[in-house]
Design a protein around this motif. Structure first.
Motif, PDB file in Angstrom:
ATOM      1  N   GLU A   5       0.822  -1.217   0.000  1.00 36.92           N
ATOM      2  CA  GLU A   5       0.000   0.000   0.000  1.00 36.92           C
ATOM      3  C   GLU A   5       0.850   1.259   0.000  1.00 36.92           C
ATOM      4  OE1 GLU A   5      -3.011   0.189   2.960  1.00 36.92           O
ATOM      5  OE2 GLU A   5      -4.088  -1.562   2.199  1.00 36.92           O
ATOM      6  N   GLN A   6       2.054   1.163   0.540  1.00 35.90           N
ATOM      7  CA  GLN A   6       2.931   2.337   0.626  1.00 35.90           C
ATOM      8  C   GLN A   6       3.248   2.919  -0.749  1.00 35.90           C
ATOM      9  OE1 GLN A   6       7.180   1.317   1.564  1.00 35.90           O
ATOM     10  NE2 GLN A   6       6.398  -0.786   1.701  1.00 35.90           N
ATOM     11  N   PHE A   7       3.130   2.113  -1.805  1.00 36.32           N
ATOM     12  CA  PHE A   7       3.436   2.592  -3.152  1.00 36.32           C
ATOM     13  C   PHE A   7       2.191   3.133  -3.868  1.00 36.32           C
ATOM     14  CE2 PHE A   7       6.187  -1.139  -2.203  1.00 36.32           C
ATOM     15  CZ  PHE A   7       7.343  -0.416  -1.926  1.00 36.32           C
ATOM     16  N   LEU A   8       1.027   2.910  -3.266  1.00 33.67           N
ATOM     17  CA  LEU A   8      -0.243   3.338  -3.857  1.00 33.67           C
ATOM     18  C   LEU A   8      -0.899   4.470  -3.079  1.00 33.67           C
ATOM     19  CD1 LEU A   8      -1.680  -0.255  -4.493  1.00 33.67           C
ATOM     20  CD2 LEU A   8      -0.525   1.209  -6.161  1.00 33.67           C
ATOM     21  N   CYS A   9      -0.460   4.674  -1.843  1.00 33.15           N
ATOM     22  CA  CYS A   9      -1.066   5.673  -0.969  1.00 33.15           C
ATOM     23  C   CYS A   9      -0.014   6.188   0.016  1.00 33.15           C
ATOM     24  CB  CYS A   9      -2.228   5.041  -0.202  1.00 33.15           C
ATOM     25  SG  CYS A   9      -3.130   6.178   0.841  1.00 33.15           S
ATOM     26  N   PRO A  10       0.209   7.506   0.089  1.00 30.23           N
ATOM     27  CA  PRO A  10      -0.443   8.571  -0.659  1.00 30.23           C
ATOM     28  C   PRO A  10      -0.283   8.372  -2.178  1.00 30.23           C
ATOM     29  CG  PRO A  10       0.951   9.459   1.098  1.00 30.23           C
ATOM     30  CD  PRO A  10       1.279   8.015   0.963  1.00 30.23           C
ATOM     31  N   LEU A  11      -1.204   8.964  -2.938  1.00 26.80           N
ATOM     32  CA  LEU A  11      -1.169   8.798  -4.384  1.00 26.80           C
ATOM     33  C   LEU A  11       0.154   9.318  -4.941  1.00 26.80           C
ATOM     34  CD1 LEU A  11      -4.768   9.956  -5.402  1.00 26.80           C
ATOM     35  CD2 LEU A  11      -3.981   7.671  -4.742  1.00 26.80           C
ATOM     36  N   PRO A  12       0.754   8.591  -5.880  1.00 26.61           N
ATOM     37  CA  PRO A  12       2.006   9.049  -6.479  1.00 26.61           C
ATOM     38  C   PRO A  12       1.850  10.445  -7.106  1.00 26.61           C
ATOM     39  CG  PRO A  12       1.598   6.763  -7.039  1.00 26.61           C
ATOM     40  CD  PRO A  12       0.354   7.260  -6.370  1.00 26.61           C
ATOM     41  N   SER A  13       2.888  11.232  -7.019  1.00 21.70           N
ATOM     42  CA  SER A  13       2.879  12.596  -7.559  1.00 21.70           C
ATOM     43  C   SER A  13       3.379  12.613  -8.999  1.00 21.70           C
ATOM     44  CB  SER A  13       3.779  13.491  -6.708  1.00 21.70           C
ATOM     45  OG  SER A  13       3.345  13.530  -5.367  1.00 21.70           O
ATOM     46  N   PRO A  14       2.987  13.629  -9.764  1.00 20.70           N
ATOM     47  CA  PRO A  14       3.533  13.768 -11.121  1.00 20.70           C
ATOM     48  C   PRO A  14       5.056  13.813 -11.091  1.00 20.70           C
ATOM     49  CG  PRO A  14       1.666  15.227 -10.828  1.00 20.70           C
ATOM     50  CD  PRO A  14       1.972  14.653  -9.464  1.00 20.70           C
ATOM     51  N   SER A  15       5.675  13.253 -12.126  1.00 22.53           N
ATOM     52  CA  SER A  15       7.139  13.158 -12.176  1.00 22.53           C
ATOM     53  C   SER A  15       7.577  13.094 -13.632  1.00 22.53           C
ATOM     54  CB  SER A  15       7.588  11.893 -11.433  1.00 22.53           C
ATOM     55  OG  SER A  15       7.141  10.734 -12.116  1.00 22.53           O
ATOM     56  N   THR A  16       8.829  12.777 -13.842  1.00 26.53           N
ATOM     57  CA  THR A  16       9.316  12.647 -15.221  1.00 26.53           C
ATOM     58  C   THR A  16       8.672  11.470 -15.941  1.00 26.53           C
ATOM     59  OG1 THR A  16      11.182  11.330 -14.423  1.00 26.53           O
ATOM     60  CG2 THR A  16      11.546  13.699 -14.697  1.00 26.53           C
ATOM     61  N   THR A  17       8.122  10.517 -15.197  1.00 23.52           N
ATOM     62  CA  THR A  17       7.484   9.351 -15.822  1.00 23.52           C
ATOM     63  C   THR A  17       5.967   9.318 -15.615  1.00 23.52           C
ATOM     64  OG1 THR A  17       7.882   7.986 -13.859  1.00 23.52           O
ATOM     65  CG2 THR A  17       9.567   7.949 -15.579  1.00 23.52           C
ATOM     66  N   ILE A  18       5.447  10.112 -14.682  1.00 18.49           N
ATOM     67  CA  ILE A  18       4.015  10.125 -14.396  1.00 18.49           C
ATOM     68  C   ILE A  18       3.423  11.492 -14.739  1.00 18.49           C
ATOM     69  CG2 ILE A  18       2.232   9.925 -12.610  1.00 18.49           C
ATOM     70  CD1 ILE A  18       4.070   8.026 -11.101  1.00 18.49           C
ATOM     71  N   GLU A  19       2.545  11.515 -15.720  1.00 20.26           N
ATOM     72  CA  GLU A  19       1.859  12.755 -16.094  1.00 20.26           C
ATOM     73  C   GLU A  19       0.781  13.094 -15.073  1.00 20.26           C
ATOM     74  OE1 GLU A  19       0.494  16.080 -18.252  1.00 20.26           O
ATOM     75  OE2 GLU A  19       2.352  14.922 -18.433  1.00 20.26           O
ATOM     76  N   GLU A  20       0.072  12.039 -14.639  1.00 18.50           N
ATOM     77  CA  GLU A  20      -1.038  12.233 -13.703  1.00 18.50           C
ATOM     78  C   GLU A  20      -1.346  10.910 -13.019  1.00 18.50           C
ATOM     79  OE1 GLU A  20      -5.779  13.590 -13.811  1.00 18.50           O
ATOM     80  OE2 GLU A  20      -4.660  13.313 -15.679  1.00 18.50           O
ATOM     81  N   TYR A  21      -1.774  10.990 -11.777  1.00 15.41           N
ATOM     82  CA  TYR A  21      -2.221   9.792 -11.057  1.00 15.41           C
ATOM     83  C   TYR A  21      -3.452  10.164 -10.246  1.00 15.41           C
ATOM     84  CZ  TYR A  21      -1.892   5.291  -8.608  1.00 15.41           C
ATOM     85  OH  TYR A  21      -2.134   4.026  -8.126  1.00 15.41           O
ATOM     86  N   ARG A  22      -4.519   9.433 -10.473  1.00 21.42           N
ATOM     87  CA  ARG A  22      -5.748   9.619  -9.712  1.00 21.42           C
ATOM     88  C   ARG A  22      -6.125   8.301  -9.060  1.00 21.42           C
ATOM     89  NH1 ARG A  22      -9.897  11.748 -14.175  1.00 21.42           N
ATOM     90  NH2 ARG A  22      -8.276  12.218 -15.691  1.00 21.42           N
ATOM     91  N   GLY A  23      -6.927   8.366  -8.028  1.00 21.16           N
ATOM     92  CA  GLY A  23      -7.383   7.129  -7.420  1.00 21.16           C
ATOM     93  C   GLY A  23      -7.792   7.319  -5.987  1.00 21.16           C
ATOM     94  N   ASN A  24      -8.117   6.224  -5.358  1.00 23.17           N
ATOM     95  CA  ASN A  24      -8.390   6.239  -3.916  1.00 23.17           C
ATOM     96  C   ASN A  24      -7.415   5.291  -3.240  1.00 23.17           C
ATOM     97  OD1 ASN A  24      -9.511   3.691  -4.562  1.00 23.17           O
ATOM     98  ND2 ASN A  24     -11.569   4.538  -4.720  1.00 23.17           N
ATOM     99  N   CYS A  25      -7.136   5.552  -2.001  1.00 18.90           N
ATOM    100  CA  CYS A  25      -6.288   4.637  -1.256  1.00 18.90           C
ATOM    101  C   CYS A  25      -7.025   3.314  -1.078  1.00 18.90           C
ATOM    102  CB  CYS A  25      -5.939   5.232   0.111  1.00 18.90           C
ATOM    103  SG  CYS A  25      -4.802   6.632  -0.013  1.00 18.90           S
ATOM    104  N   PRO A  26      -6.303   2.194  -1.164  1.00 20.21           N
ATOM    105  CA  PRO A  26      -6.964   0.892  -1.033  1.00 20.21           C
ATOM    106  C   PRO A  26      -7.805   0.789   0.231  1.00 20.21           C
ATOM    107  CG  PRO A  26      -4.717   0.606  -1.753  1.00 20.21           C
ATOM    108  CD  PRO A  26      -4.864   2.058  -1.401  1.00 20.21           C
ATOM    109  N   HIS A  27      -9.005   0.253   0.059  1.00 24.22           N
ATOM    110  CA  HIS A  27      -9.883   0.042   1.214  1.00 24.22           C
ATOM    111  C   HIS A  27      -9.347  -1.112   2.032  1.00 24.22           C
ATOM    112  CE1 HIS A  27     -13.042   1.583  -1.835  1.00 24.22           C
ATOM    113  NE2 HIS A  27     -12.574   2.596  -1.147  1.00 24.22           N
ATOM    114  N   THR A  28      -9.394  -0.983   3.332  1.00 26.59           N
ATOM    115  CA  THR A  28      -8.981  -2.093   4.185  1.00 26.59           C
ATOM    116  C   THR A  28     -10.165  -3.016   4.386  1.00 26.59           C
ATOM    117  OG1 THR A  28      -9.511  -0.760   6.137  1.00 26.59           O
ATOM    118  CG2 THR A  28      -7.242  -0.739   5.368  1.00 26.59           C
ATOM    119  N   SER A  29      -9.887  -4.302   4.337  1.00 29.80           N
ATOM    120  CA  SER A  29     -10.968  -5.281   4.458  1.00 29.80           C
ATOM    121  C   SER A  29     -11.047  -5.808   5.875  1.00 29.80           C
ATOM    122  CB  SER A  29     -10.723  -6.448   3.490  1.00 29.80           C
ATOM    123  OG  SER A  29      -9.464  -7.003   3.700  1.00 29.80           O
TER     124      SER A  29
END
Length: 291
Positions: free
Chosen positions: A267-291
């Motif tokens: 989860e640490q790689f998915l939340c907080p949402l990744p920021s724009p960078s030289t390889t990422i134009e945009e990232y949207r989403g929600n943090c994974p729901h805990t079950s």
């Protein structure tokens, strides 16, 4: 003497702390029997190969009738028990060779991966979705590696029309644990029926399946309550997923690990949402729901 006693007490505390940490780790493993491999790091998910040695086997097109055959990549060792599995479909006019790099890359992280050929290279997304599911059924029921697979923990991926087929497969089989369309193409733009955690990967320079008319509407149409994300690659094209790509690999690995293996260490790689960078134009989403 007091110094010696303090040192002894400190050592005792250290042992107790280590024992406690080991107990936590053991408890975490007990809580999640699907967890595979060592704790991940940024380096480990970006590496060209993961912790597992990989073997492969070929499935001849002559031996199957519901899809076009393919190549199965799988962890060589059986000491960790069974693994989740992923089927991957190529795009329009393409063969499995166009997505072949994902086979060993993902398998070395602890998955059985099936890169498939379709019955016809001209098959449309709906047909590719049906064939992805047929490939998973073959993998879990008939293949030589079926005993290595946990048939309840399956996912689908695909490029272009194979990405559109990935959405079709997830719509048809809600029990799938993860779906990842890569620069997907489909005439159907809305997917409110999907219940499978879905990571949609688009490319800012895609002129074949422009994100404005494909990946973005795919993403926005998914249910708001769903575990979902939209990764738009920076300085990328429609064919970027056809060759080794660290950004695609690291987020695909993280997504598959989190949702096929229920492994919250990723989860640490998915939340907080990744920021724009030289390889990422945009990232949207929600943090994974805990079950």
């Amino acid at each position: 003497m007091r110094t010696g006693l303090a040192a002894l007490l400190a050592a005792g505390g250290l042992v107790a702390g280590q024992t406690g940490a080991q107990a936590v780790g053991t408890q975490a493993a007990a809580d999640n029997p699907y967890e595979r491999g060592p704790a991940p790091t940024q380096s480990s998910i970006e590496a060209a190969t993961g912790p597992y040695a990989v073997s492969r086997t070929t499935v001849s097109s002559a031996s199957v009738s519901t899809f076009g055959g393919g190549t199965v990549y799988y962890p060589t060792s059986t000491s960790d028990g069974t693994f989740g599995a992923v089927a991957i479909a190529p795009g329009f006019t393409a063969s499995q060779s166009s997505v072949a790099w994902l086979g060993p890359r993902l398998a070395s992280q602890g998955f059985v991966v099936f890169t498939i050929d379709t019955l016809s290279t001209l098959d449309q997304p709906a047909a590719r979705g049906t064939q992805l599911l047929a490939a998973l059924d073959y993998l879990t029921q008939t293949s030589s590696v079926r005993t290595r697979i946990d048939s309840t923990r399956l996912g689908v991926m695909g490029h272009s029309m194979g990405g559109g087929g990935t959405l079709e497969a997830a719509k048809s089989r809600p029990s799938l644990q993860a779906a990842i369309p890569l620069t997907g193409w489909n005439t159907d733009k809305t997917w409110p029926e999907i219940q499978t955690p879905t990571l949609i990967v688009g490319a800012d320079g895609d002129t074949v399946a422009p994100v404005a008319s494909h990946s973005e509407p795919f993403y926005t149409s998914l249910p708001a309550s769903l575990d979902k994300a939209y990764l738009e690659l920076n300085n990328a094209t429609h064919s970027t997923p056809n060759s080794s790509n660290t950004t695609i690999a690291k987020y695909s690995i993280s997504w598959l690990k989190r949702f096929i293996d229920n492994d919250t260490r990723y989860e640490q790689f998915l939340c907080p949402l990744p920021s724009p960078s030289t390889t990422i134009e945009e990232y949207r989403g929600n943090c994974p729901h805990t079950s």
